[in-house]
Design an enzyme around this catalytic site. Structure first.
Site, PDB file in Angstrom:
ATOM      1  N   ASP A 232      -7.220  -1.839   1.952  1.00  0.00           N
ATOM      2  CA  ASP A 232      -6.526  -1.726   0.677  1.00  0.00           C
ATOM      3  C   ASP A 232      -5.357  -2.711   0.728  1.00  0.00           C
ATOM      4  O   ASP A 232      -4.964  -3.182   1.798  1.00  0.00           O
ATOM      5  CB  ASP A 232      -6.052  -0.293   0.392  1.00  0.00           C
ATOM      6  CG  ASP A 232      -5.802  -0.088  -1.115  1.00  0.00           C
ATOM      7  OD1 ASP A 232      -5.648  -1.096  -1.847  1.00  0.00           O
ATOM      8  OD2 ASP A 232      -5.750   1.074  -1.574  1.00  0.00           O
TER       9      ASP A 232
HETATM   10  C1  BGC Z   1      -5.284   0.093  -4.928  1.00  0.00           C
HETATM   11  C2  BGC Z   1      -6.720  -0.364  -4.858  1.00  0.00           C
HETATM   12  C3  BGC Z   1      -6.893  -1.670  -5.590  1.00  0.00           C
HETATM   13  C4  BGC Z   1      -5.952  -2.695  -4.965  1.00  0.00           C
HETATM   14  C5  BGC Z   1      -6.047  -4.076  -5.583  1.00  0.00           C
HETATM   15  C6  BGC Z   1      -4.289  -1.002  -4.553  1.00  0.00           C
HETATM   16  O1  BGC Z   1      -3.030  -0.676  -5.003  1.00  0.00           O
HETATM   17  O2  BGC Z   1      -5.091   1.230  -4.124  1.00  0.00           O
HETATM   18  O3  BGC Z   1      -7.570   0.625  -5.388  1.00  0.00           O
HETATM   19  O4  BGC Z   1      -8.215  -2.077  -5.565  1.00  0.00           O
HETATM   20  O5  BGC Z   1      -4.629  -2.246  -5.114  1.00  0.00           O
HETATM   21  O6  BGC Z   1      -5.454  -4.106  -6.834  1.00  0.00           O
END
Ligand code: BGC
Length: 689
Positions: A232
């Site tokens: 993540d």
């Molecule tokens: C989220 C993810 C997301 C990523 C990219 C993170 O804050 O938890 O689900 O895909 O950001 O935007």
């Protein structure tokens, strides 16, 4: 494929390999132009393809070519209980992602709804692992059919936003395996998912994105997963641990790309001989295999398309089946278009667009039909529609230059949102809106109230404090039902809300999730009977959040340790075993017709090694309708450590008036010491075998 990937990997320098295993932009890795290896381009998210950002800042590019189809959120999709629609949604997303030139789409989110307060619940399917995985598998296949990788997220037990970067999940392995893993397992085994995103939180003291247990033992060794594991954004915290784990790509939200743990610091450790280059080689091979799977290296790739008329039609189809008729005691619904000469619509959500909110799932929608627009368009010019707001959300703070995601690693990544109540001017304004609405409601024979939540509450980085309706809506609804009992209540939201103050007086109640660009049209069609509702709740609607086991047995929104003391007793598994009444139970959803269940048998197919329930169902009403037959398994000798019943099969079927349909539902994990319960919801069991 692996062999070719290994040969290609051997031609790469250490620096080139390192470029491929970390973000060189916010949503891209580095290409190796010398060898025609492209960058891997990623994009959020589950409800459509996200708008474009500058490569190294969270500033939206702002061009007009990144408007897309806005799809119903995963809760809405799960509410359809329709596997085919899950496949269609995935396919629209995949085709649009390819159309926008993406390689990896960061979804679906398959985390289990452990508590109704988690701010990201709208991105997730259900509290039930069976329903979640059944929807996720088809969704993933749909995406990947377009030479785009799905990225199933967030592995694992990412169930609260509060301190999401640091909270340590304390959970017994049985619960992890029975409740929180199955959707990921089936994504790997049945959908062949090409990429998986690690979660922000820790499990057993280790960050998920660099956890040996999750990534090495479970994913690679036990499940033989050979796809790409992506962190993540900002989920990595240590170079050595990350490099030596099975994580393949580190992504983050900051633009110091060379300083990422798996960038220059990793090169340094390799050069010092502290980390073997072999671990990097493995990661690169995984990435090259992915590129081959997506036809990124052979020029035989599908081109995709976005904003097609077909996609809009498909978004409408899903939205139609996602609306849940929770209550219709006096048969008030459907309303009649012909008889409705005048109509009063009250509530901010009638006229509010939701697409561009919620966090990384935000969508720059080509259009979004609000409920108000859907209703007025359906009724046409012969009905006079009057709209008043009735309530309003808190005023938006000054629009900031920076995107929330730029600072999303601060303060542990998330917190509980507090409803603001100390603003006197706002309270006065709300009172004025309320009084205006009440006065109007007295003048009309038919009123529709459309309220609920919005992405101030259903939002990444937020957990709700409780399930109370914000903005003094309870007061308004109570008064409306007092002055005009002929008020239909419609709730729009991504998580259940407390309804205790007015539910007994509301004769008709509809639930709409964030249902995509055609959501308002679908809702209008259900209200006026053009569509017979067939949505069923994919989660328990508790009376209040303390009835949920994450709060009563375990803890939630804690900062250091989230104690999943409830174990496998999540959602209805807890309510049913411990005899707690929900407001509306898991699987509940009414129709404008009625269905009679009869003649059910268990059929064992020895050749297939499968067990089915065969059941006859008759539509005993006057209109065609779709019914979802739900099959729950209940141990005959119930032991204390197991739920009293669990969903293990379902099928949705269209039945015409007076028609009887024989339907076969496959049951997962049946054995003779189980009672088979066939019904229309978890608490409306019609036949027990
Ligand atoms: C989220 C993810 C997301 C990523 C990219 C993170 O804050 O938890 O689900 O895909 O950001 O935007």
């Amino acid at each position: 494929m692996k062999n070719e990937a290994e040969q290609l990997m051997k031609k790469l320098t250490l620096e080139e390999k390192i470029g491929m295993i970390h973000g060189a932009e916010l949503f891209r890795t580095a290409p190796v132009e010398r060898l025609n290896i492209p960058a891997l381009s990623m994009s959020d998210g589950p409800m459509g393809v996200r708008q474009e950002f500058e490569p190294n800042s969270w500033k939206c590019i702002g061009d007009n070519d990144d408007y897309v189809s806005y799809l119903p959120c995963n809760s809405a999709l799960a509410s359809t209980w329709n596997r085919e629609l899950a496949g269609i949604t995935g396919s629209v997303l995949g085709e649009e992602a390819r159309g926008r030139g993406k390689d990896v789409i960061l979804g679906p989110g398959v985390n289990i709804k452990r508590s109704p307060l988690c701010g990201r619940n709208f991105e997730y399917f259900s509290e039930d692992p069976f329903l979640t995985k059944e929807m996720a598998v088809n969704y993933i296949k749909g995406v990947q059919n377009w030479d785009v990788a799905a990225c199933v997220k967030h592995f694992a037990a990412n169930n609260q936003e509060t301190q999401r970067l640091w909270v340590d999940v304390k959970i017994d392995e049985k619960a992890l395996r029975e409740i929180y893993f199955p959707a990921f397992y089936d994504a790997v085994k049945k959908a062949d998912v090409y990429t998986i995103m690690g979660a922000y939180n820790k499990i057993y003291g280790k960050h998920c994105c660099q956890s040996d247990f999750l990534l090495n033992d479970v994913l690679r060794k036990e499940w033989n997963y050979d796809g790409v594991i992506i962190s993540d954004w900002g989920g990595v915290h240590d170079t050595e641990e990350a490099a030596n784990s099975e994580l393949d790509i580190e992504m983050s939200v900051t633009n110091n790309f060379d300083d990422y743990y798996m960038a220059q610091p990793l090169i340094k450790l390799i050069k010092e001989g502290k980390i073997s280059e072999d671990v990097i080689n493995n990661k690169v091979v995984h990435i090259l295999i992915l590129m081959k799977r997506l036809h990124m290296l052979d020029g035989k790739r599908k081109s995709g398309a976005y904003n097609t008329k077909e996609h809009q039609k498909q978004a409408l189809e899903v939205a139609r089946e996602s609306v849940v008729l929770l209550k219709n005691t006096k048969g008030t619904l459907p309303l009649s278009k012909e008889k409705t000469k005048e109509l009063l619509i009250i509530g901010e959500n009638a006229d509010m667009k939701h697409a561009l909110g919620g966090g990384s799932a935000e969508i720059k929608a080509l259009y979004e039909i609000t409920p108000l627009m859907g209703i007025t368009a359906l009724l046409g010019g012969n009905t006079k529609v009057t709209y008043v707001k009735g309530y309003c959300q808190d005023p938006k703070e000054e629009l900031q230059d920076i995107n929330w995601q730029e600072t999303s690693l601060e303060n542990g990544g998330g917190e509980v949102v507090k409803i603001k109540t100390d603003n006197k001017a706002l309270a006065e304004y709300r009172k004025t809106l309320r009084q205006e609405a009440i006065a109007k409601a007295k003048e009309f024979s038919q009123v529709i109230f459309i309220g609920g939540l919005n992405h101030e509450y259903d939002c990444e980085g937020n957990d709700r404090e409780d399930m109370k309706l914000p903005y003094e809506q309870d007061l308004l609804i109570e008064e409306l039902l007092n002055v005009n009992p002929n008020t239909t209540v419609v709730m729009v939201g991504g998580s259940p809300v407390e309804m205790g103050r007015w539910i007994n007086r509301a004769d008709s109640l509809l639930w709409s999730w964030y249902a995509g660009m055609e959501g308002g049209k679908a809702l209008a069609e259900v209200l006026f009977g053009k569509i017979n509702p067939s949505g069923k709740l994919p989660e328990s609607f508790y009376k209040t959040h303390t009835d949920c086991s994450a709060h009563s047995l375990g803890n939630f929104a804690e900062k250091e340790t989230a104690d999943y003391a409830e174990g496998v007793f999540v959602g209805y598994r807890y309510l049913d075993t411990y005899n707690i009444e929900p407001e509306f139970c898991f699987g509940h959803g009414l129709s404008y017709t009625s269905f009679e269940y009869k003649e059910a048998n268990i059929i064992k197919d020895k050749n297939e090694d499968k067990t089915y329930v065969e059941c006859s169902i008759t539509n005993t009403g006057n209109v065609s309708g779709k019914e979802t037959i739900q099959v729950y398994l209940a141990p005959k000798n119930h032991k204390e450590d197991e739920p009293i019943q669990q969903l293990k099969g379902f099928e949705k079927v269209l039945i015409n008036p007076s028609e009887t349909v024989k339907i076969k539902v496959e049951i997962e994990g049946y054995s003779e010491d189980m009672e088979v319960r066939v019904g229309s919801s978890s608490r409306d069991i019609r036949i027990v075998l």
